[in-house]
Write a protein that holds these residues in place. Sequence first.
Motif, short mmCIF file in Angstrom:
data_model
loop_
_atom_site.label_atom_id
_atom_site.label_comp_id
_atom_site.label_asym_id
_atom_site.label_seq_id
_atom_site.Cartn_x
_atom_site.Cartn_y
_atom_site.Cartn_z
N ILE A 118 15.14 -24.06 9.15
CA ILE A 118 13.68 -23.50 8.49
C ILE A 118 13.88 -23.12 6.96
CG2 ILE A 118 12.04 -21.63 8.62
CD1 ILE A 118 12.56 -21.30 11.39
N GLN A 119 14.67 -22.54 6.37
CA GLN A 119 14.86 -22.58 5.05
C GLN A 119 14.49 -23.74 4.22
OE1 GLN A 119 18.25 -20.30 5.04
NE2 GLN A 119 17.60 -18.08 4.58
N GLU A 161 18.88 -25.55 19.02
CA GLU A 161 18.08 -24.35 18.67
C GLU A 161 18.21 -24.73 17.12
OE1 GLU A 161 19.69 -20.75 19.93
OE2 GLU A 161 18.75 -19.77 17.97
N ALA A 162 17.04 -24.27 16.46
CA ALA A 162 16.93 -24.39 15.01
C ALA A 162 17.59 -23.07 14.50
CB ALA A 162 15.52 -24.59 14.45
N GLY A 163 18.18 -23.50 13.31
CA GLY A 163 18.82 -22.26 12.58
C GLY A 163 17.86 -21.72 11.67
N THR A 164 18.26 -20.60 11.20
CA THR A 164 17.16 -20.23 10.01
C THR A 164 17.45 -21.18 8.98
OG1 THR A 164 19.23 -18.52 9.78
CG2 THR A 164 16.97 -17.72 10.46
N SER A 165 18.79 -21.73 8.76
CA SER A 165 18.79 -22.65 7.36
C SER A 165 18.09 -23.78 7.50
CB SER A 165 20.33 -22.82 7.32
OG SER A 165 20.73 -23.61 8.40
N ILE A 182 25.48 -21.07 7.74
CA ILE A 182 26.17 -22.29 8.36
C ILE A 182 25.38 -23.00 9.22
CG2 ILE A 182 28.27 -23.07 10.00
CD1 ILE A 182 29.54 -20.36 9.11
N PRO A 183 24.95 -24.27 8.87
CA PRO A 183 23.92 -25.14 9.68
C PRO A 183 24.37 -25.13 11.08
CG PRO A 183 25.19 -26.49 8.26
CD PRO A 183 25.68 -25.02 7.83
N ARG A 184 23.63 -25.30 12.08
CA ARG A 184 23.57 -25.68 13.38
C ARG A 184 24.38 -24.51 14.12
NH1 ARG A 184 19.65 -28.51 13.20
NH2 ARG A 184 19.75 -30.74 13.00
N LEU A 185 24.36 -23.35 13.63
CA LEU A 185 25.12 -22.16 14.20
C LEU A 185 23.74 -21.27 14.79
CD1 LEU A 185 28.00 -21.22 14.31
CD2 LEU A 185 27.67 -19.60 12.57
N PRO A 186 23.89 -21.33 16.26
CA PRO A 186 22.88 -20.54 16.65
C PRO A 186 22.81 -19.15 16.68
CG PRO A 186 23.86 -21.30 18.45
CD PRO A 186 24.89 -21.75 17.18
N THR A 187 21.66 -18.41 16.18
CA THR A 187 21.78 -17.17 15.86
C THR A 187 22.19 -16.12 16.98
OG1 THR A 187 19.92 -17.53 14.39
CG2 THR A 187 20.43 -15.26 14.50
N GLY A 188 21.78 -16.07 18.13
CA GLY A 188 21.82 -15.09 19.21
C GLY A 188 23.41 -15.34 19.52
N GLY A 233 17.81 -17.28 23.72
CA GLY A 233 16.85 -16.74 22.49
C GLY A 233 16.83 -17.84 21.54
N GLN A 234 15.86 -17.53 20.86
CA GLN A 234 15.34 -18.27 19.77
C GLN A 234 15.20 -17.70 18.67
OE1 GLN A 234 11.72 -19.92 20.89
NE2 GLN A 234 10.90 -18.22 21.71
N ALA A 235 16.27 -17.10 17.96
CA ALA A 235 16.08 -16.01 16.72
C ALA A 235 15.40 -16.45 15.82
CB ALA A 235 17.44 -15.52 16.50
N ALA A 236 15.61 -17.87 15.50
CA ALA A 236 15.02 -18.41 14.17
C ALA A 236 13.55 -18.79 14.34
CB ALA A 236 15.94 -19.78 14.00
N TYR A 261 8.32 -22.57 16.34
CA TYR A 261 9.13 -23.29 15.46
C TYR A 261 8.39 -23.43 14.06
CZ TYR A 261 13.68 -22.64 17.80
OH TYR A 261 14.55 -22.06 18.62
N LEU A 304 15.08 -15.49 6.57
CA LEU A 304 16.23 -14.69 6.91
C LEU A 304 16.00 -13.09 6.97
CD1 LEU A 304 19.42 -14.29 7.32
CD2 LEU A 304 19.78 -14.40 4.80
N SER A 355 24.60 -17.35 10.63
CA SER A 355 23.95 -18.48 11.26
C SER A 355 22.92 -18.99 10.14
CB SER A 355 23.07 -18.06 12.41
OG SER A 355 21.90 -17.58 12.12
N SER A 356 22.52 -18.15 9.29
CA SER A 356 21.53 -18.90 8.23
C SER A 356 22.44 -19.65 7.12
CB SER A 356 21.01 -18.08 7.61
OG SER A 356 21.34 -17.27 6.57
#
Lengths: 373, 252, 314
Positions: C231-232, C225-229, A248-254, A130-133, C256, A9, A245-246
Amino acid sequence: MDIFGDYTLRLVALGSAVLGATSGALGSFAYLRRQSLLGDAVSHAALPGIVLAFMLTGSKVPLVLMLGAGMAGWIGTLAVQVVVRRSRVPYDSALGIVLAVFFGFGLVLLTHIQKFPNAAQAGLESFLFGQAASLLRRDVVTMAVLGAAALLALVLLWKEFKLLSFDPDFAASLGLPVRRLDGLLTLLLVVAIIIGLQTVGVVLMSAMIVAPGAAARQWTRRLAPMVAVAAAIGIFSGVTGSVLSSYIPRLPTGPTIVLVLSVIVVVSLLMAPQRGLLWRSLRLGVLRTAPDLDPVLMHLYALSHQHPDDPDHGHSVAVIRTMSPPEAKVDAALEQLADRGLARRTADAGWAPTPIGRREAQRILDREAGEES
Amino acid sequence: MNESQVWALEVEDLTVAYADKPVLWDIDLQVPKGVKMAIIGPNGAGKSTLVKAAMGLVKPVAGEVRVFGKSRESAEGQIAYVPQRSTLSWDFPTDVIDVVTMGTYGRVGWFRRCGAAEKKEAEAALDQVGMSEFARRPIAALSGGQQQRVLLARALVQAAPIYILDEPFQGVDAPTERAIIEVLDGLADDGKTIIVVHHDLQTVPEYFDAVLLLNVRAIDSGPVGDVFTEENLRLTFGGRVGVLAASGAGGV
Amino acid sequence: MKSIANLSMSAMLFIAAACGGGATGPADGGNVKVVATTNIVGDLVRTIGGPQVELEVLMGPGIDPHLYKASAGDVRRMSSAQVIFYSGLHLEGKMSEILERIGERGARTVAVAECVPEEELIESTGFSGLHDPHAWFDVGLWSEAVGCVAETLADLDPEHAVEYRERAEAYAAELVALDDWVRQTVEALAPEQRVLVTAHDAFGYFGRAYDFEVRGLLGVSTTAEAGTSDIQGLADFIVDRQIPAIFVETSVPPRYVQALQEAVRARGIEVKIGGSLYSDSLGDPGTPAGSYAGTVRANVKAIVTALAKPGQMD
């Protein structure tokens, strides 16, 4: 708070903050120069550059792909200039054409490249949104270095860019190299865009360029605060989007970052003091002189011009009555004007406009003059 | 006429074309030092283009511009420019004193900030145009006349020998017009050269010493008394120019 | 927007058919014209079809079938084929409309993974009502698809029906042996060592068949798209269970998994990247991993070697 205790994060938030700061700062200039659509065009034009960079070098290193994106974006701006110069096509149409042609070409390349073995490994499609994660430490370092360089250039050439954005002709008359400054500012914009491509992608990047500046303008009256507020809005959106987005799961960051930004823009447009829509409608409601108040105010204003050195010189109600048509309710009008702070009673039992009233009257005059011409 | 006299501004054979259409054709002009010259012509005559070409903002197809005998390129900072108000975006986030200070940017140089000296000069210029109380006012809140004065102050700060103003009296109120003329007269008395693209035929003889009549070609130029004639105006504007009698144009 | 897509697809099909000719009956000169979408399916068809089929495979090695969009050339090839074998269960997510269209126009389409009886398929957790399409990594299950291909070819080309069926039987036997080999090889790992962390959920069937706990970062389809959660969560899991290695895949960007590795490193543990697994694609043709059997062997060897403790695999 332990929100940022997590490494991933922290990294994504930092990258998004860098993106927000540079796109906010440089996008402000694009906004002021009425070049917001240019940011959109450059973002979309970057797509074929990314794919071609991979095709030519076989490298998946983000820096290489970003250089390709930058070059394609830069060529896009040159293409726009060529189209405008060599044809009758107006500027915004030229932007639209370049945007569509380059982006379409990029999509064709993406389909074509599917056949390449191991092309999927480059993850080129992810540059669309984008692929922020998946930001790695070296990505964020690259972004930070580029961003810092762009912002440093902005600070060093601050007054030149300010003058260029306000009055390029005057700048040229001073002997400033306007063409080159314009090119440099556009280049900085391109750098800001390629910084953001990994995080929010090609399609959404234009929002990051336009929105912070537009929102910041509603809250500020000078350039330095505007750019600072725009950068702050960008940083806030980036960090908040990452955090949301970190959790809430499955929420894309961009897209989440862009959504946060959009909320800020809408709030700014509605609620900002002076310029916000809500504010203006409230103010107009209070201050707006009803049609039958306008003539009385104008008479007061005209009378006051006879004594420009003596703002306390009042004129009696009788005089104003003679200037008005017989059915006009001058006394009531004067009272209402006083309520609204546009007129006041003077020491000599007369009436005079207040400074606000004077300004309002002048504004009405200017408006009418503008409508006539 | 003294052949070795150095003209403040000299234009020779200047031709400017835009998309193959001539906007200025073969212009010759000599502007002596210390004169107040009006540029007069109908819409589309190329007046703005001429002054822009004189400052190098527009590239001519042919011809030369010389400033005090030297080529235009080497004449940086010699001309103070007051552009048309309408070309600027007055919604720009800045205040009056900031705009006026912009006139010093040419001198301050790269990478440096404007300091106390520049601020003082800006304040003095504002005072000269009567706008001192407006120093911190955002430019979005200015009236037309106030905007014009600010632009003039910005030019004053440059302390240049030549001033070029493009339609400075367009849409300003009478007090502002008087104030500007006073400033220009003062400058001319100090030996500065003033060139104004002007739209109001009535006031030409009153405000200016010399005039250039322009309609893509230079119809005539010289002292107002000699050049500002009914015949010339007809040639310039083509058709009736009813204001002549009232303006007191010297006639044939 | 959809009608424009429909219109252009119909146009493409029309043009392709006009150029490509019809697709009825066995071709003269003996060869059945066949198109396979993924190279995994292609390998199966090639093995069973032998020299009697003229096979074109759309997706080469290293290509991700979840993201693949058919080009105009692909549509042409499919239109002039007598049968199109595809994996199915929405693996070729972006081609489903095209395949449907081609099916409507009378061409024969066979979803190989759907030949497996439904009760044996794994329900997809993300998408209800749908199944995990990665059925081929359960070798035993995959051998059930063999019969499907053979019967289809026999039907189209009765002349060589016998050959198809013979090859199918032989191959099925091979697959049974391969399945046994896999079971034996993974015995080397103790049950608690059998945790497989990969880029996306391609190994569900592998896990179920051979007793592995399987975790993918991206879910069943790489379009997510993978989220940071995500990965965490996965990083915490790796640290908790002390997993020694995680795996990238040949057809998915490694970023990833690299991000995952960095996240684990930030928690103080070093997890190594155990190798690149073939998940949605076989390896390059001409290499040992160029065939299905070779791919399975390569995967299993890589998995077992990476997850074993040092010295365990002697």
